[in-house]
Design an enzyme around this catalytic site. Structure first.
Site, PDB file in Angstrom:
ATOM      1  N   HIS A  94       0.894  -1.074   0.078  1.00 26.97           N
ATOM      2  CA  HIS A  94       0.019  -0.057   0.199  1.00 26.97           C
ATOM      3  C   HIS A  94       0.924   1.278   0.207  1.00 26.97           C
ATOM      4  CE1 HIS A  94      -3.746  -1.856   1.625  1.00 26.97           C
ATOM      5  NE2 HIS A  94      -3.504  -2.454   0.761  1.00 26.97           N
ATOM      6  N   TYR A 106      -8.970   5.258   8.139  1.00 26.79           N
ATOM      7  CA  TYR A 106      -8.930   5.456   9.683  1.00 26.79           C
ATOM      8  C   TYR A 106      -9.950   6.594   9.483  1.00 26.79           C
ATOM      9  CZ  TYR A 106      -4.508   3.305  10.703  1.00 26.79           C
ATOM     10  OH  TYR A 106      -3.511   2.163  10.974  1.00 26.79           O
ATOM     11  N   PRO A 128      -3.371   0.027  19.250  1.00 24.11           N
ATOM     12  CA  PRO A 128      -3.241  -0.459  17.795  1.00 24.11           C
ATOM     13  C   PRO A 128      -3.447   0.550  16.756  1.00 24.11           C
ATOM     14  CG  PRO A 128      -5.271  -1.197  18.648  1.00 24.11           C
ATOM     15  CD  PRO A 128      -4.629  -0.519  20.050  1.00 24.11           C
ATOM     16  N   LYS A 169       1.711  -0.184  15.553  1.00 22.25           N
ATOM     17  CA  LYS A 169       3.140  -0.273  15.847  1.00 22.25           C
ATOM     18  C   LYS A 169       3.576  -1.469  16.657  1.00 22.25           C
ATOM     19  CE  LYS A 169       4.594   3.079  13.505  1.00 22.25           C
ATOM     20  NZ  LYS A 169       4.936   2.730  12.310  1.00 22.25           N
ATOM     21  N   TYR A 196       4.293   6.452  10.156  1.00 23.63           N
ATOM     22  CA  TYR A 196       3.509   5.246   9.872  1.00 23.63           C
ATOM     23  C   TYR A 196       4.197   4.158   9.014  1.00 23.63           C
ATOM     24  CZ  TYR A 196      -0.668   2.692   8.881  1.00 23.63           C
ATOM     25  OH  TYR A 196      -1.810   2.050   8.965  1.00 23.63           O
TER      26      TYR A 196
HETATM   27  P1  RFL Z   1       2.283 -12.157  21.367  1.00 24.49           P
HETATM   28  O1  RFL Z   1       1.849 -12.364  20.051  1.00 24.49           O
HETATM   29  O2  RFL Z   1       1.145 -12.028  22.388  1.00 24.49           O
HETATM   30  O3  RFL Z   1       2.901 -13.864  21.641  1.00 24.49           O
HETATM   31  C1  RFL Z   1       3.178 -14.027  23.185  1.00 24.49           C
HETATM   32  C2  RFL Z   1       3.024 -15.626  23.162  1.00 24.49           C
HETATM   33  O4  RFL Z   1       3.434 -16.195  24.402  1.00 24.49           O
HETATM   34  C3  RFL Z   1       2.627 -17.242  24.872  1.00 24.49           C
HETATM   35  N1  RFL Z   1       2.606 -17.338  26.368  1.00 24.49           N
HETATM   36  C4  RFL Z   1       3.249 -18.084  26.837  1.00 24.49           C
HETATM   37  N2  RFL Z   1       3.778 -19.374  26.310  1.00 24.49           N
HETATM   38  C5  RFL Z   1       4.208 -20.340  27.304  1.00 24.49           C
HETATM   39  N3  RFL Z   1       4.090 -20.024  28.730  1.00 24.49           N
HETATM   40  C6  RFL Z   1       3.386 -19.060  29.322  1.00 24.49           C
HETATM   41  N4  RFL Z   1       3.290 -18.805  30.332  1.00 24.49           N
HETATM   42  C7  RFL Z   1       2.886 -18.062  28.233  1.00 24.49           C
HETATM   43  N5  RFL Z   1       2.164 -16.863  28.252  1.00 24.49           N
HETATM   44  C8  RFL Z   1       1.911 -16.453  27.099  1.00 24.49           C
HETATM   45  C9  RFL Z   1       1.229 -16.971  24.124  1.00 24.49           C
HETATM   46  O5  RFL Z   1       0.473 -17.779  23.971  1.00 24.49           O
HETATM   47  C10 RFL Z   1       1.504 -16.150  22.875  1.00 24.49           C
HETATM   48  O6  RFL Z   1       1.748 -17.115  21.849  1.00 24.49           O
HETATM   49  O7  RFL Z   1       3.409 -11.462  21.757  1.00 24.49           O
HETATM   50  P2  RFL Z   1       4.792 -11.087  20.890  1.00 24.49           P
HETATM   51  O8  RFL Z   1       5.487 -12.138  20.178  1.00 24.49           O
HETATM   52  O9  RFL Z   1       5.377  -9.968  21.654  1.00 24.49           O
HETATM   53  O10 RFL Z   1       4.188 -10.285  19.678  1.00 24.49           O
HETATM   54  C11 RFL Z   1       3.411  -8.685  19.995  1.00 24.49           C
HETATM   55  C12 RFL Z   1       2.273  -8.551  19.031  1.00 24.49           C
HETATM   56  O11 RFL Z   1       1.646  -9.746  18.932  1.00 24.49           O
HETATM   57  C13 RFL Z   1       1.380  -7.159  19.238  1.00 24.49           C
HETATM   58  O12 RFL Z   1       2.543  -6.302  19.333  1.00 24.49           O
HETATM   59  C14 RFL Z   1       0.782  -6.931  17.821  1.00 24.49           C
HETATM   60  O13 RFL Z   1      -0.229  -7.977  17.551  1.00 24.49           O
HETATM   61  C15 RFL Z   1       0.174  -5.611  18.138  1.00 24.49           C
HETATM   62  N6  RFL Z   1      -0.777  -5.356  17.130  1.00 24.49           N
HETATM   63  C16 RFL Z   1      -0.164  -4.773  15.698  1.00 24.49           C
HETATM   64  N7  RFL Z   1       1.158  -4.615  15.661  1.00 24.49           N
HETATM   65  C17 RFL Z   1       1.642  -4.036  14.406  1.00 24.49           C
HETATM   66  O14 RFL Z   1       2.864  -3.973  14.381  1.00 24.49           O
HETATM   67  N8  RFL Z   1       0.663  -3.665  13.343  1.00 24.49           N
HETATM   68  C18 RFL Z   1      -0.586  -3.720  13.499  1.00 24.49           C
HETATM   69  O15 RFL Z   1      -1.215  -3.465  12.533  1.00 24.49           O
HETATM   70  C19 RFL Z   1      -1.158  -4.280  14.597  1.00 24.49           C
HETATM   71  N9  RFL Z   1      -2.521  -4.442  14.723  1.00 24.49           N
HETATM   72  C20 RFL Z   1      -2.259  -5.300  16.976  1.00 24.49           C
HETATM   73  C21 RFL Z   1      -3.017  -4.871  15.960  1.00 24.49           C
HETATM   74  C22 RFL Z   1      -2.739  -5.940  18.086  1.00 24.49           C
HETATM   75  C23 RFL Z   1      -4.161  -6.056  18.166  1.00 24.49           C
HETATM   76  N10 RFL Z   1      -4.638  -6.790  19.364  1.00 24.49           N
HETATM   77  C24 RFL Z   1      -5.800  -7.719  19.379  1.00 24.49           C
HETATM   78  C25 RFL Z   1      -4.143  -6.390  20.653  1.00 24.49           C
HETATM   79  C26 RFL Z   1      -4.349  -5.281  16.209  1.00 24.49           C
HETATM   80  C27 RFL Z   1      -5.026  -5.683  17.194  1.00 24.49           C
HETATM   81  C28 RFL Z   1      -6.376  -5.773  17.459  1.00 24.49           C
HETATM   82  C1  PHB Z   2      -5.180  -4.574  10.820  1.00 25.74           C
HETATM   83  O1  PHB Z   2      -5.401  -4.829   9.817  1.00 25.74           O
HETATM   84  O2  PHB Z   2      -5.724  -5.418  11.550  1.00 25.74           O
HETATM   85  C2  PHB Z   2      -4.874  -3.208  11.465  1.00 25.74           C
HETATM   86  C3  PHB Z   2      -4.578  -2.193  10.665  1.00 25.74           C
HETATM   87  C4  PHB Z   2      -4.010  -1.014  10.866  1.00 25.74           C
HETATM   88  C5  PHB Z   2      -4.369  -0.928  12.548  1.00 25.74           C
HETATM   89  C6  PHB Z   2      -4.553  -1.786  13.189  1.00 25.74           C
HETATM   90  C7  PHB Z   2      -4.729  -3.054  12.924  1.00 25.74           C
HETATM   91  O3  PHB Z   2      -3.848   0.521  12.854  1.00 25.74           O
END
Ligand code: RFL
Ligand code: PHB
Length: 398
Positions: A75, A204, A296, A300, A387
């Site tokens: 994009h 957004y 989110p 980031k 971004y």
């Molecule tokens: P994770 O992905 O949560 O993985 C942690 C893992 O540890 C396991 N775990 C255990 N395993 C063994 N023993 C235990 N006691 C444990 N406790 C936990 C868990 O099951 C899991 O598998 O953390 P990690 O690796 O630090 O990754 C972080 C990312 O997942 C997070 O920052 C992103 O998802 C945030 N995020 C976004 N980040 C972006 O860079 N770009 C995005 O577009 C973006 N969109 C988002 C997001 C997060 C969202 N939510 C749901 C919070 C959109 C959303 C809605």
């Molecule tokens: C997504 O596609 O899940 C998404 C995109 C942009 C954001 C957060 C999540 O800022």
């Protein structure tokens, strides 16, 4: 009881634990990754969608870019929508030609799992870590339970990559590091729908009824979010209500309705910011969501974590292979600067786009910020560059 002896134990097979495992492997450092969930579960847990330019390159450099390049959606802009009008932010044009890639975290985790398992490196699913003992000693012990019973891992170093609700940070004695946090009065209701995206770029949207985000995963799957009150429950949101609210918020004269389709996944996530002020305690290192949570809105969280995991791997390798701890000593400070930059940008985006039902002053400031963000070139450029790639802007003090 199964006992494993290994230089590095990584708790958590999210993107952070898996990328770190991969980098350590390439540096010649053995590691075991322990994950409490099943492989199927982690490969379906819907989360991030946007990958920064520099992170997409980094993933390609380390050999996990093939499917991302083939299937990721490139994009060159995003849209900011408010007061019923659309404003395109030309990301690439304002950031040296650099695009973002829309590629689901689920897909990245699949790529990383496959890589690790094909290389025959240890990745233990359904193995829940309960405690990390002896952190003050030379070989901490990770105590876990796997499908076959108790597992004990004796490691030189333990990395807590276990996310926002993990166990590792809780093993550090209280008071060792300070925690700065903020809770926002918003949550996101997210859905994955079998519907072709009605738009080519992310939207957004700030509407008086609340925030909305139009994103996607593929030419046939849309990912949409609605800003809702944190006390909301999914039971109150039928498919009809979700689509009608999305339509009410996102509609413009040029795009009067959005493409609907079966909802295949839904969840509500409360928004918060957390920063733990220390990433290393004795022989435990924390990384990713275990250290910081960003709201989110700036996309980031995962990008931020992967940006500094690339520093952690050589630092751990120098320590394990040569007994040289200098890089690891500098790790916390260097990462924290980056973490605060991501918090600042995510807070800026969050506060600008979520209206307050009863605060006219806040609403007025939000709209003034949005108008500035789309009309003053320097403001649009700063937004675009942050971004696309947070590290594309060098700050005076590094
Ligand atoms: P994770 O992905 O949560 O993985 C942690 C893992 O540890 C396991 N775990 C255990 N395993 C063994 N023993 C235990 N006691 C444990 N406790 C936990 C868990 O099951 C899991 O598998 O953390 P990690 O690796 O630090 O990754 C972080 C990312 O997942 C997070 O920052 C992103 O998802 C945030 N995020 C976004 N980040 C972006 O860079 N770009 C995005 O577009 C973006 N969109 C988002 C997001 C997060 C969202 N939510 C749901 C919070 C959109 C959303 C809605
Ligand atoms: C997504 O596609 O899940 C998404 C995109 C942009 C954001 C957060 C999540 O800022």
């Amino acid at each position: 009881m199964e006992t494993i002896r290994v230089p590095v134990a990584i708790v958590g097979a999210g993107p952070v634990g898996l990328v770190l495992g991969h980098l350590l492997d390439a540096a010649g450092v053995e590691a075991v990754v322990l994950e409490r969930r099943s492989r199927a579960y982690v490969e379906q847990r819907v989360r991030a969608g946007v990958i920064e330019y520099g992170i997409a390159n980094f993933l390609a450099e380390i050999g996990v870019g093939e499917r991302l390049r083939a299937k990721g959606l490139v994009h060159h802009g995003i849209e900011l929508r408010f007061e019923g009008r659309s404003h395109r932010v030309p990301l690439s044009e304002l950031s040296g030609g650099h695009p973002i890639t829309v590629y689901g975290q689920t897909e990245l985790v699949k790529d990383l799992n496959r890589l690790r398992l094909e290389a025959d490196r240890p990745l233990l699913f359904e193995t829940e870590v309960e405690a990390i003992e002896g952190l003050g000693q030379d070989r901490p012990v990770v105590v876990a339970t796997g499908p076959e019973g108790p597992v004990r891992v004796e490691a030189d170093w333990v990395v807590g990559a276990d996310g926002a609700h993990g166990v590792a940070a809780r093993c550090v004695p209280e008071g060792v590091f300070s925690v700065a946090s903020r809770t926002y009065p918003y949550a996101w209701l997210g859905i994955l729908a079998e519907a072709p995206p009605a738009t080519e770029e992310l939207i957004y949207c700030r509407h008086e009824r609340g925030f909305a985000l139009y994103s996607m995963r593929s030419p046939t799957i849309s990912r949409l979010y609605l800003g809702v009150d944190p006390s909301e429950s999914l039971e109150n949101w039928s498919d009809d209500r979700i689509w009608s609210e999305l339509n009410a918020r996102l509609a413009t004269a040029e795009m009067p309705t959005i493409e609907e389709g079966p909802v295949v996944e839904r969840s509500i996530t409360a928004m918060r910011s957390i920063v733990r002020a220390l990433l290393c305690y004795r022989r435990l290192v924390l990384a990713g969501d275990a250290v910081h949570i960003v709201p989110p809105t700036g996309a980031k969280g995962m990008n931020l974590a992967l940006a500094y995991v690339r520093r952690l791997a050589p630092a751990l390798a120098a320590e394990v292979l040569e007994g040289d701890g200098r890089l690891l000593d500098a790790y916390s400070d260097a990462c924290l600067r980056r973490i605060w930059r991501a918090e600042e940008f995510s807070t800026y985006m969050t506060q600008m786009l979520h209206p307050h039902p009863s605060d006219d002053f806040e609403n007025g400031v939000q709209l003034a910020r949005l108008r500035q963000a789309v009309s003053v070139r320097s403001a649009t450029e700063t937004l675009a560059r942050n971004y696309v790639d947070l590290s594309s802007i060098d700050l005076a003090d590094g």
